[in-house]
Design a protein around this motif. Structure first.
Motif, PDB file in Angstrom:
ATOM      1  N   LYS A  51       7.156  -8.115 -52.384  1.00 33.27           N
ATOM      2  CA  LYS A  51       8.144  -7.926 -51.320  1.00 33.27           C
ATOM      3  C   LYS A  51       7.398  -7.947 -49.995  1.00 33.27           C
ATOM      4  O   LYS A  51       6.393  -7.251 -49.836  1.00 33.27           O
ATOM      5  CB  LYS A  51       8.851  -6.587 -51.455  1.00 33.27           C
ATOM      6  CG  LYS A  51       9.640  -6.407 -52.717  1.00 33.27           C
ATOM      7  CD  LYS A  51      10.199  -4.998 -52.764  1.00 33.27           C
ATOM      8  CE  LYS A  51      10.529  -4.591 -54.163  1.00 33.27           C
ATOM      9  NZ  LYS A  51      10.775  -3.150 -54.265  1.00 33.27           N
ATOM     10  N   MET A  52       7.893  -8.743 -49.060  1.00 36.00           N
ATOM     11  CA  MET A  52       7.283  -8.782 -47.730  1.00 36.00           C
ATOM     12  C   MET A  52       8.374  -8.631 -46.682  1.00 36.00           C
ATOM     13  O   MET A  52       9.525  -9.009 -46.909  1.00 36.00           O
ATOM     14  CB  MET A  52       6.484 -10.063 -47.526  1.00 36.00           C
ATOM     15  CG  MET A  52       7.242 -11.326 -47.702  1.00 36.00           C
ATOM     16  SD  MET A  52       6.121 -12.741 -47.608  1.00 36.00           S
ATOM     17  CE  MET A  52       7.161 -14.004 -48.291  1.00 36.00           C
ATOM     18  N   ARG A  53       8.011  -8.047 -45.538  1.00 32.01           N
ATOM     19  CA  ARG A  53       8.981  -7.729 -44.498  1.00 32.01           C
ATOM     20  C   ARG A  53       8.554  -8.288 -43.161  1.00 32.01           C
ATOM     21  O   ARG A  53       7.363  -8.420 -42.873  1.00 32.01           O
ATOM     22  CB  ARG A  53       9.123  -6.205 -44.378  1.00 32.01           C
ATOM     23  CG  ARG A  53       9.493  -5.478 -45.656  1.00 32.01           C
ATOM     24  CD  ARG A  53      10.801  -5.924 -46.253  1.00 32.01           C
ATOM     25  NE  ARG A  53      11.932  -5.506 -45.481  1.00 32.01           N
ATOM     26  CZ  ARG A  53      12.735  -4.499 -45.785  1.00 32.01           C
ATOM     27  NH1 ARG A  53      12.542  -3.809 -46.895  1.00 32.01           N
ATOM     28  NH2 ARG A  53      13.743  -4.188 -45.012  1.00 32.01           N
ATOM     29  N   GLY A  54       9.548  -8.592 -42.324  1.00 36.71           N
ATOM     30  CA  GLY A  54       9.308  -9.091 -40.977  1.00 36.71           C
ATOM     31  C   GLY A  54      10.579  -9.661 -40.398  1.00 36.71           C
ATOM     32  O   GLY A  54      11.672  -9.435 -40.927  1.00 36.71           O
ATOM     33  N   ASP A  88      22.146   0.370 -48.853  1.00 35.84           N
ATOM     34  CA  ASP A  88      21.994   0.521 -50.305  1.00 35.84           C
ATOM     35  C   ASP A  88      20.891  -0.383 -50.849  1.00 35.84           C
ATOM     36  O   ASP A  88      20.131   0.006 -51.734  1.00 35.84           O
ATOM     37  CB  ASP A  88      23.311   0.225 -51.027  1.00 35.84           C
ATOM     38  CG  ASP A  88      24.353   1.313 -50.801  1.00 35.84           C
ATOM     39  OD1 ASP A  88      23.974   2.437 -50.430  1.00 35.84           O
ATOM     40  OD2 ASP A  88      25.551   1.022 -50.993  1.00 35.84           O
ATOM     41  N   THR A  89      20.811  -1.582 -50.312  1.00 33.85           N
ATOM     42  CA  THR A  89      19.748  -2.492 -50.731  1.00 33.85           C
ATOM     43  C   THR A  89      18.390  -1.935 -50.330  1.00 33.85           C
ATOM     44  O   THR A  89      17.421  -2.014 -51.099  1.00 33.85           O
ATOM     45  CB  THR A  89      19.964  -3.892 -50.140  1.00 33.85           C
ATOM     46  OG1 THR A  89      21.242  -4.373 -50.557  1.00 33.85           O
ATOM     47  CG2 THR A  89      18.891  -4.861 -50.591  1.00 33.85           C
ATOM     48  N   GLU A  90      18.298  -1.347 -49.131  1.00 29.33           N
ATOM     49  CA  GLU A  90      17.039  -0.735 -48.679  1.00 29.33           C
ATOM     50  C   GLU A  90      16.580   0.349 -49.647  1.00 29.33           C
ATOM     51  O   GLU A  90      15.399   0.452 -49.968  1.00 29.33           O
ATOM     52  CB  GLU A  90      17.179  -0.155 -47.272  1.00 29.33           C
ATOM     53  CG  GLU A  90      17.224  -1.185 -46.177  1.00 29.33           C
ATOM     54  CD  GLU A  90      15.907  -1.929 -45.980  1.00 29.33           C
ATOM     55  OE1 GLU A  90      14.879  -1.588 -46.600  1.00 29.33           O
ATOM     56  OE2 GLU A  90      15.915  -2.882 -45.191  1.00 29.33           O
ATOM     57  N   ILE A  91      17.516   1.151 -50.136  1.00 29.35           N
ATOM     58  CA  ILE A  91      17.166   2.208 -51.101  1.00 29.35           C
ATOM     59  C   ILE A  91      16.577   1.586 -52.360  1.00 29.35           C
ATOM     60  O   ILE A  91      15.541   2.022 -52.865  1.00 29.35           O
ATOM     61  CB  ILE A  91      18.404   3.071 -51.432  1.00 29.35           C
ATOM     62  CG1 ILE A  91      18.809   3.889 -50.201  1.00 29.35           C
ATOM     63  CG2 ILE A  91      18.120   3.985 -52.625  1.00 29.35           C
ATOM     64  CD1 ILE A  91      20.165   4.546 -50.306  1.00 29.35           C
ATOM     65  N   ALA A  92      17.223   0.535 -52.853  1.00 30.90           N
ATOM     66  CA  ALA A  92      16.734  -0.132 -54.063  1.00 30.90           C
ATOM     67  C   ALA A  92      15.375  -0.783 -53.825  1.00 30.90           C
ATOM     68  O   ALA A  92      14.520  -0.788 -54.714  1.00 30.90           O
ATOM     69  CB  ALA A  92      17.752  -1.176 -54.530  1.00 30.90           C
ATOM     70  N   LEU A  93      15.154  -1.340 -52.635  1.00 29.62           N
ATOM     71  CA  LEU A  93      13.884  -2.004 -52.339  1.00 29.62           C
ATOM     72  C   LEU A  93      12.716  -1.017 -52.303  1.00 29.62           C
ATOM     73  O   LEU A  93      11.571  -1.412 -52.527  1.00 29.62           O
ATOM     74  CB  LEU A  93      13.971  -2.735 -50.990  1.00 29.62           C
ATOM     75  CG  LEU A  93      14.808  -3.997 -50.993  1.00 29.62           C
ATOM     76  CD1 LEU A  93      15.048  -4.477 -49.553  1.00 29.62           C
ATOM     77  CD2 LEU A  93      14.166  -5.093 -51.820  1.00 29.62           C
TER      78      LEU A  93
END
Length: 99
Positions: A51-54, A88-93
């Motif tokens: 998983k990568m963020r930006g 909710d997706t953030e919690i799962a991530l």
């Protein structure tokens, strides 16, 4: 590591080979302004999910480079970019799968 990714896009890719994952995430982090959120082993024999963020543009650019770097080393199982994850997706991530 700072775990505040609020407002950031997420790119996720899964490969069948852990070595290919590390090569791909290295290429991705050098190609664009992304932060690696996690690397998780998957249920395949020796693969992993990264998983990568930006920003959306940085994650898209990093994903393209990562997948190209991985091609000679392993099979791309799946990949996606989510431009604006819901709460909710953030919690799962944030969950880590340890199997």
């Amino acid at each position: 590591m700072d775990n505040n990714y609020k407002g950031m896009a997420v790119g996720v890719f899964e490969l069948d080979n852990l070595v290919a994952c590390f090569v791909a995430l290295d290429a991705a982090s050098k190609a664009a302004n992304v932060r690696i959120q996690s690397v998780e082993r998957n249920r395949l024999k020796s693969g992993a999910c990264v998983k990568m963020r930006g920003s959306v543009s940085d994650v898209n650019a990093a994903m393209e480079v990562a997948l190209e770097a991985a091609k000679p080393l392993g099979k791309v199982v799946s990949h996606t970019v989510i431009a604006s994850p819901s709460e909710d997706t953030e919690i799962a991530l944030k969950m880590t799968i340890n199997k």
